[in-house]
Design a protein around this motif. Sequence first.
Motif, short mmCIF file in Angstrom:
data_model
loop_
_atom_site.label_atom_id
_atom_site.label_comp_id
_atom_site.label_asym_id
_atom_site.label_seq_id
_atom_site.Cartn_x
_atom_site.Cartn_y
_atom_site.Cartn_z
N ARG A 139 -0.78 16.04 1.53
CA ARG A 139 -1.54 16.46 2.52
C ARG A 139 -1.35 17.92 2.57
O ARG A 139 -2.02 18.68 3.45
N THR A 140 -0.52 18.43 2.02
CA THR A 140 -0.04 19.92 2.37
C THR A 140 0.01 20.69 1.10
O THR A 140 0.27 20.38 -0.12
N GLY A 141 -0.39 22.06 1.05
CA GLY A 141 -0.22 22.90 0.14
C GLY A 141 0.32 24.51 0.52
O GLY A 141 0.32 24.46 1.76
N PRO A 142 0.19 25.38 -0.45
CA PRO A 142 0.71 26.78 0.27
C PRO A 142 -0.19 27.38 1.32
O PRO A 142 0.41 28.02 2.05
N ASP A 143 -1.43 26.82 1.31
CA ASP A 143 -2.39 27.17 1.97
C ASP A 143 -2.51 26.26 3.43
O ASP A 143 -3.51 26.55 4.07
N GLY A 144 -1.67 25.30 3.68
CA GLY A 144 -1.92 24.27 4.62
C GLY A 144 -2.42 22.93 4.19
O GLY A 144 -2.33 22.76 3.09
N ALA A 145 -2.59 22.27 5.05
CA ALA A 145 -3.13 20.94 4.68
C ALA A 145 -4.27 20.68 3.86
O ALA A 145 -5.23 21.65 4.09
N VAL A 146 -4.24 19.74 2.84
CA VAL A 146 -5.49 19.73 2.08
C VAL A 146 -6.39 18.64 2.65
O VAL A 146 -5.99 17.77 3.34
N GLN A 147 -7.49 18.58 2.28
CA GLN A 147 -8.69 17.75 2.58
C GLN A 147 -8.54 16.28 2.06
O GLN A 147 -9.10 15.42 2.62
N ALA A 148 -8.15 16.30 0.58
CA ALA A 148 -8.18 15.14 0.27
C ALA A 148 -7.30 14.97 -1.31
O ALA A 148 -6.87 16.13 -1.58
N VAL A 149 -6.90 13.59 -1.67
CA VAL A 149 -6.04 13.63 -2.93
C VAL A 149 -7.21 13.15 -3.87
O VAL A 149 -7.82 12.00 -3.73
N PHE A 150 -7.08 13.52 -5.05
CA PHE A 150 -7.88 13.11 -6.18
C PHE A 150 -6.80 12.48 -7.10
O PHE A 150 -6.18 13.18 -7.76
N VAL A 151 -7.00 11.14 -7.45
CA VAL A 151 -6.04 10.39 -8.21
C VAL A 151 -6.97 10.16 -9.68
O VAL A 151 -8.08 9.41 -9.69
N LYS A 152 -6.22 10.47 -10.71
CA LYS A 152 -6.76 10.14 -12.18
C LYS A 152 -6.04 9.14 -12.64
O LYS A 152 -5.01 9.57 -13.50
N PRO A 153 -6.15 7.93 -12.79
CA PRO A 153 -5.39 6.95 -13.51
C PRO A 153 -5.72 6.97 -14.91
O PRO A 153 -6.71 7.64 -15.48
N THR A 154 -4.71 6.44 -15.75
CA THR A 154 -4.73 6.23 -17.04
C THR A 154 -5.91 5.32 -17.37
O THR A 154 -6.44 4.47 -16.83
N ASN A 155 -6.64 5.70 -18.60
CA ASN A 155 -7.96 4.91 -18.72
C ASN A 155 -7.56 3.44 -19.23
O ASN A 155 -8.25 2.28 -19.16
N HIS A 156 -6.08 3.20 -19.51
CA HIS A 156 -5.66 1.84 -19.60
C HIS A 156 -5.48 1.05 -18.57
O HIS A 156 -5.09 -0.36 -18.59
N ALA A 157 -5.81 1.70 -17.30
CA ALA A 157 -5.92 0.96 -16.09
C ALA A 157 -7.31 0.84 -15.62
O ALA A 157 -7.51 0.37 -14.24
N ASN A 158 -8.18 0.96 -16.34
CA ASN A 158 -9.66 0.75 -15.93
C ASN A 158 -9.96 -0.78 -15.53
O ASN A 158 -10.94 -0.81 -14.75
N SER A 159 -9.07 -1.53 -16.07
CA SER A 159 -9.58 -3.14 -15.41
C SER A 159 -9.18 -3.00 -13.77
O SER A 159 -9.87 -3.86 -13.21
N LEU A 160 -8.76 -2.12 -13.30
CA LEU A 160 -8.32 -2.20 -11.74
C LEU A 160 -9.47 -1.42 -11.07
O LEU A 160 -9.33 -1.25 -9.61
N ILE A 161 -10.45 -0.88 -11.52
CA ILE A 161 -11.37 -0.07 -11.04
C ILE A 161 -11.99 -0.72 -9.74
O ILE A 161 -11.85 -0.38 -8.67
#
Length: 351
Positions: A139-161
């Motif tokens: 939740r933090t960065g050089p300019d303070g707290a970030v608003q959200a995290v974006f996770v890109k899973p491997t496409n080999h885990a698309n069964s988990l969508i």
Amino acid sequence: MTLLVELRANCVIKTDLLVSDPDWIPHGIDIKSGIAHFLRFPASAFAGEGFLADYTPETALDTATISLDELAAMQPEAGPLHFIFHTAFCRSTLLARVMNIDGVATGMSEPGIIASLASAGNAGAHLIEPCLKLLSRRRTGPDGAVQAVFVKPTNHANSLIPALMHAAPDAKAVMLSNSLSAFLRSVNRKGLLGRRWARNLYLEVQSYAPLDLGISPQEHFLLSDLQIAGLAWLLQRRWFEANMKGTNGLRMRSLDSAHFNDARSASLRAIAQFTGLDIATAQIDRAVRSEIFQTHAKLGGNYDLRKKLASADSSSPVFREESAMVEQWIGQIAQQAQVGANGSFESRSLI
């Protein structure tokens, strides 16, 4: 001897520290041994080339293990989390990297824990929610707290969508894909390993989103590498459509890889609007002008030069002829299977 004792003592990280410190991220689980592995990531790792799954910590002090029971019991303070699901070779790593915007968002490209959860199957299902909460803490960065995290899973885990979307009920998902021709070119550029990878992907997707082709297992051996690659692409697109028509569909939007590349600013604005990010025009401008768009997202180096050299090495009249035939064949299968018949994939596009 004293140094060894000190190292062992330091590597026994208290569970409460793993919960409270967002630098510690779950990396993998071992169902048989009942162990969960954590790594401590520096902030620079997220915008760098490659995948987080391949990250090697500098010292043993940046690794920790706990029991799966301890992991399941964790209740970290979660933050907003969103996903970038993809069908491979479609600039997903680039998008995850560019989402590292100071004070706005953190992008994670293929953290190892998602693939590990997919491999664990039902045995790891109860660990999905705590793992996602742990990922969302950055939740933090050089300019303070970030608003959200974006996770890109491997496409080999698309069964988990479905499971990932269920475990994160407020999450939005960008469903990133590309054209069949672009997918086939990428497979071809990777030579024998790329063709073998495509065959493995086809087997994976058939296991959780099967399509009856009306041919016997023996007849599958008669299909060429590119035919199998085309089927792997089609089954992934079909799986995306099924999810966008399902319970979580309103939280999903499709994005074409070529559109993303041609309209970078518009794509980032659309993602921000869709996920509720407060981002200034100047921040988007800096992001699209950053060197990330000039470097290869996975390998580093100049992207245009690498692509030019790879294309020169892999393109041939023979490939172009076969690719065109495969595209026509896949188009016929898609029509029969009614993939894209009602336009659900395109109608819910970000741009």
